[in-house]
Design a protein around this motif. Structure first.
Motif, PDB file in Angstrom:
ATOM      1  N   ASP A 131       4.732   2.084  -8.636  1.00  0.00           N
ATOM      2  CA  ASP A 131       4.629   0.758  -7.765  1.00  0.00           C
ATOM      3  C   ASP A 131       4.997  -0.293  -8.310  1.00  0.00           C
ATOM      4  O   ASP A 131       4.742  -1.334  -7.747  1.00  0.00           O
ATOM      5  CB  ASP A 131       3.016   0.856  -7.133  1.00  0.00           C
TER       6      ASP A 131
ATOM      7  N   THR B  94      -1.468 -11.639   9.514  1.00  0.00           N
ATOM      8  CA  THR B  94      -1.534 -10.817   8.203  1.00  0.00           C
ATOM      9  C   THR B  94      -3.032 -10.440   8.083  1.00  0.00           C
ATOM     10  O   THR B  94      -3.430  -9.197   7.861  1.00  0.00           O
ATOM     11  CB  THR B  94      -1.047 -11.522   7.012  1.00  0.00           C
TER      12      THR B  94
ATOM     13  N   ALA C 101       7.859  -8.131  -4.466  1.00  0.00           N
ATOM     14  CA  ALA C 101       6.980  -9.138  -4.039  1.00  0.00           C
ATOM     15  C   ALA C 101       6.729 -10.576  -4.616  1.00  0.00           C
ATOM     16  O   ALA C 101       6.902 -11.622  -3.950  1.00  0.00           O
ATOM     17  CB  ALA C 101       5.491  -8.574  -3.671  1.00  0.00           C
TER      18      ALA C 101
ATOM     19  N   SER D 145      -7.287  -6.319   1.968  1.00  0.00           N
ATOM     20  CA  SER D 145      -6.506  -5.287   1.486  1.00  0.00           C
ATOM     21  C   SER D 145      -6.899  -4.433   0.333  1.00  0.00           C
ATOM     22  O   SER D 145      -6.951  -3.334   0.197  1.00  0.00           O
ATOM     23  CB  SER D 145      -5.085  -5.858   1.148  1.00  0.00           C
TER      24      SER D 145
ATOM     25  N   THR E  13       3.744 -10.351   2.275  1.00  0.00           N
ATOM     26  CA  THR E  13       4.563 -11.279   1.724  1.00  0.00           C
ATOM     27  C   THR E  13       5.370 -12.338   2.570  1.00  0.00           C
ATOM     28  O   THR E  13       5.308 -13.500   2.644  1.00  0.00           O
ATOM     29  CB  THR E  13       5.557 -10.858   0.593  1.00  0.00           C
TER      30      THR E  13
ATOM     31  N   THR F 150      13.205  -1.519  -2.527  1.00  0.00           N
ATOM     32  CA  THR F 150      11.833  -0.938  -3.058  1.00  0.00           C
ATOM     33  C   THR F 150      11.821   0.729  -2.873  1.00  0.00           C
ATOM     34  O   THR F 150      11.371   1.314  -3.962  1.00  0.00           O
ATOM     35  CB  THR F 150      10.628  -1.668  -2.528  1.00  0.00           C
TER      36      THR F 150
ATOM     37  N   SER G  32      -6.042 -10.672   1.334  1.00  0.00           N
ATOM     38  CA  SER G  32      -6.250 -10.277  -0.145  1.00  0.00           C
ATOM     39  C   SER G  32      -7.640  -9.209  -0.092  1.00  0.00           C
ATOM     40  O   SER G  32      -7.419  -7.853  -0.665  1.00  0.00           O
ATOM     41  CB  SER G  32      -6.408 -11.192  -1.002  1.00  0.00           C
TER      42      SER G  32
ATOM     43  N   ILE H  26       3.759   1.787   1.375  1.00  0.00           N
ATOM     44  CA  ILE H  26       3.151   0.795   0.599  1.00  0.00           C
ATOM     45  C   ILE H  26       3.987  -0.491   0.597  1.00  0.00           C
ATOM     46  O   ILE H  26       3.942  -1.510   0.881  1.00  0.00           O
ATOM     47  CB  ILE H  26       2.643   0.935  -0.713  1.00  0.00           C
TER      48      ILE H  26
ATOM     49  N   GLY I 226       7.672  -2.370  -6.255  1.00  0.00           N
ATOM     50  CA  GLY I 226       7.226  -2.958  -5.188  1.00  0.00           C
ATOM     51  C   GLY I 226       6.549  -4.659  -5.671  1.00  0.00           C
ATOM     52  O   GLY I 226       6.637  -5.639  -5.107  1.00  0.00           O
ATOM     53  N   ASN I 227       5.588  -4.268  -6.668  1.00  0.00           N
ATOM     54  CA  ASN I 227       5.094  -5.555  -7.080  1.00  0.00           C
ATOM     55  C   ASN I 227       6.208  -6.706  -7.664  1.00  0.00           C
ATOM     56  O   ASN I 227       5.946  -7.678  -7.352  1.00  0.00           O
ATOM     57  CB  ASN I 227       4.005  -5.072  -8.239  1.00  0.00           C
TER      58      ASN I 227
ATOM     59  N   ARG J  31       3.335  -4.178   2.035  1.00  0.00           N
ATOM     60  CA  ARG J  31       3.269  -5.428   1.143  1.00  0.00           C
ATOM     61  C   ARG J  31       4.104  -6.573   1.557  1.00  0.00           C
ATOM     62  O   ARG J  31       3.948  -7.549   1.465  1.00  0.00           O
ATOM     63  CB  ARG J  31       3.512  -4.895  -0.446  1.00  0.00           C
ATOM     64  N   GLN J  32       5.603  -6.030   1.860  1.00  0.00           N
ATOM     65  CA  GLN J  32       6.466  -7.178   2.165  1.00  0.00           C
ATOM     66  C   GLN J  32       6.170  -7.707   3.622  1.00  0.00           C
ATOM     67  O   GLN J  32       6.487  -8.824   3.762  1.00  0.00           O
ATOM     68  CB  GLN J  32       7.921  -6.338   2.085  1.00  0.00           C
TER      69      GLN J  32
END
Length: 456
Positions: A267, A367, A274, A233, A356, A304, A230, A348, A270-271, A352-353
């Motif tokens: 975005d 990750t 996720a 990123s 996740t 997405t 986190s 992105i 996508g958020n 992101r996925q």
């Protein structure tokens, strides 16, 4: 009946999370729209740097706590929940104390390198905000782990609308906004959000007085990599603005932030996806294995992309109009920055996925290593490119580092769960006719039937 229940979960939670992300972006963007007009370029740049620092602090704590808490609550027996929550809260308290100490120590240093004396007072005032936000993070994680999102949506709505309401009133009454007032309003909005959140989570937020060492070890063991992921990123996403502030000026950081803010508008899907995918992927890994996870990744990325692609195309071809309408003539230099940031917006969803899915199946270390590596590359490229070509260098550096991270992530996903890049594009293309058949066509048929009925 089970399929119907699953479908209900995805529809309801998906809608709530899209609404939550939409409201977050809407209020954040609306507040930004006003701030960029009432603050001069220097003050707006200082606020951008302040938000970069505080967002990283929040990520340090939530990265170490949130995903681990959600994972173990969603996949463990209900009887173990009080002990898990107690262990997580204990770790959260320790992390909060350490973060506050770091903030107090480094605030003067950050103020000097960014030539922003008022930044010290802003960061010191943020301590109380940070304490309240830690409690809210725990509440929201517990609710999400129980596959409920109503409280999260409402408390976030209260938090965001309170801040925006203050900024709007100041704008309409020509009240001069001091940056420290914005921090105080953040604290007030969090207090109101906590009241709302507690009403929804109180039945599930239960403590055990006999907090065991095993859960502390398991939560920390999982969370340490999620924490690193986190923070890395977030650093990867904010290092460009920070380095612009240090190497050029706070005003340059503010100009770049405007391009980033606009790309955040697209975005939202996508958020939302996720948030819904994470607890479900943890369950499906336990029940169905890697085949289900592979499909979940390909489907979520394709969906997405299908949702964000129209926004990317619109913003790219009408960037001049968008920048002038949103930020005004004084930020014309943000137009070429927006063109570049929109390009890496298409990568992105994959990244992101990737995080996740791997986090949900216990591959947090992988990750972590990928994100840290990408962040280091981004940091180096930003330093080189900004020195050579100025503000545009930050945009190009972030684009190149995102491409490198995308390639590495796809290689790993292919090896771990057999993901096909081609399948994500197939889901992207299939989304539009499927959406038309499932939602648009039935609506048109109902409308046509109503018209025929009225005519008769």
């Amino acid at each position: 009946m089970e399929d119907k229940s699953k479908g209900h979960y995805w529809v309801k939670s998906g809608i709530l999370n899209v609404l939550q992300n939409f409201s977050g972006v809407f209020f954040g963007f609306a507040g930004f729209y006003i701030l960029v007009r009432v603050l001069n370029k220097q003050d707006f740049g200082v606020w951008t740097l302040f938000m970069s620092v505080t967002t990283i602090l929040e990520a340090i704590r939530s990265g170490l706590i949130q995903n681990a808490l959600i994972k173990y609550l969603s996949s463990s027996d209900k009887k173990e929940h009080p002990e898990i929550i107690a262990a997580s809260t204990f770790i959260s308290g320790l992390v909060s104390a350490a973060s506050i100490l770091l903030l107090v120590i480094f605030a003067p240093y950050l103020s000097r390198i960014w030539s922003s004396p008022q930044l010290i007072g802003l960061l010191y005032s943020y301590v109380i905000v940070f304490i309240f936000s830690g409690i809210l993070t725990q509440f929201n994680a517990v609710e999400q782990a129980n596959l409920k999102f109503n409280g999260i949506f409402l408390n976030n709505l209260v938090r965001q609308s309170t801040f925006f309401g203050f900024v709007l009133i100041c704008y309409l009454t020509n009240f001069k906004i001091e940056l420290v007032y914005l921090v105080w309003v953040q604290a007030l909005s969090l207090i109101l959000s906590l009241i709302v959140a507690y009403r929804y989570v109180r039945h599930n937020f239960t403590f055990s007085l006999s907090m065991g060492r095993p859960w502390l070890d398991r939560l920390f063991g999982y969370g340490k990599y999620a924490f690193g992921t986190s923070v890395s990123s977030l650093l990867s996403g904010t290092v460009d603005q920070m380095m612009l502030g240090a190497l050029l000026s706070p005003a340059a950081s503010g100009a770049f932030n405007i391009a980033v803010r606009i790309t955040n508008l697209i975005d939202i899907p996508g958020n939302a996806i996720a948030v819904v995918v994470f607890p479900q992927s943890s369950k499906r890994m336990e029940e169905e294995g890697t085949g289900a996870i592979k499909y979940l990744y390909e489907k979520s990325v394709g969906t997405t992309l299908a949702l964000v692609l129209p926004g990317v195309l619109f913003l790219y071809f009408f960037s001049d109009f968008v920048i002038h309408f949103i930020a005004g003539e004084k930020y014309t230099d943000s137009i070429p920055l927006l063109h570049v940031t929109l390009l890496y917006c298409l990568l992105i969803p994959y990244g992101r996925q990737f995080g996740t899915i791997l986090d949900s199946i216990g591959k947090t270390k992988i990750t972590f290593l990928v994100v840290v590596g990408t962040t280091i590359v981004n940091l180096g490229l930003n330093y080189i490119f900004i020195k050579k070509i100025g503000v545009m260098g930050a945009a190009y550096a972030t684009l190149v580092s995102n491409i490198i991270g995308f390639i590495v992530a796809q290689v790993i996903l292919k090896k771990e769960i057999g993901v096909s890049l081609w399948n994500t594009l197939v889901h992207l293309v299939k989304f539009y006719p499927e959406f038309f058949e499932k939602y648009i066509k039935p609506a048109l048929n109902r409308r046509s039937g109503q018209i025929d009925h009225l005519q008769k």
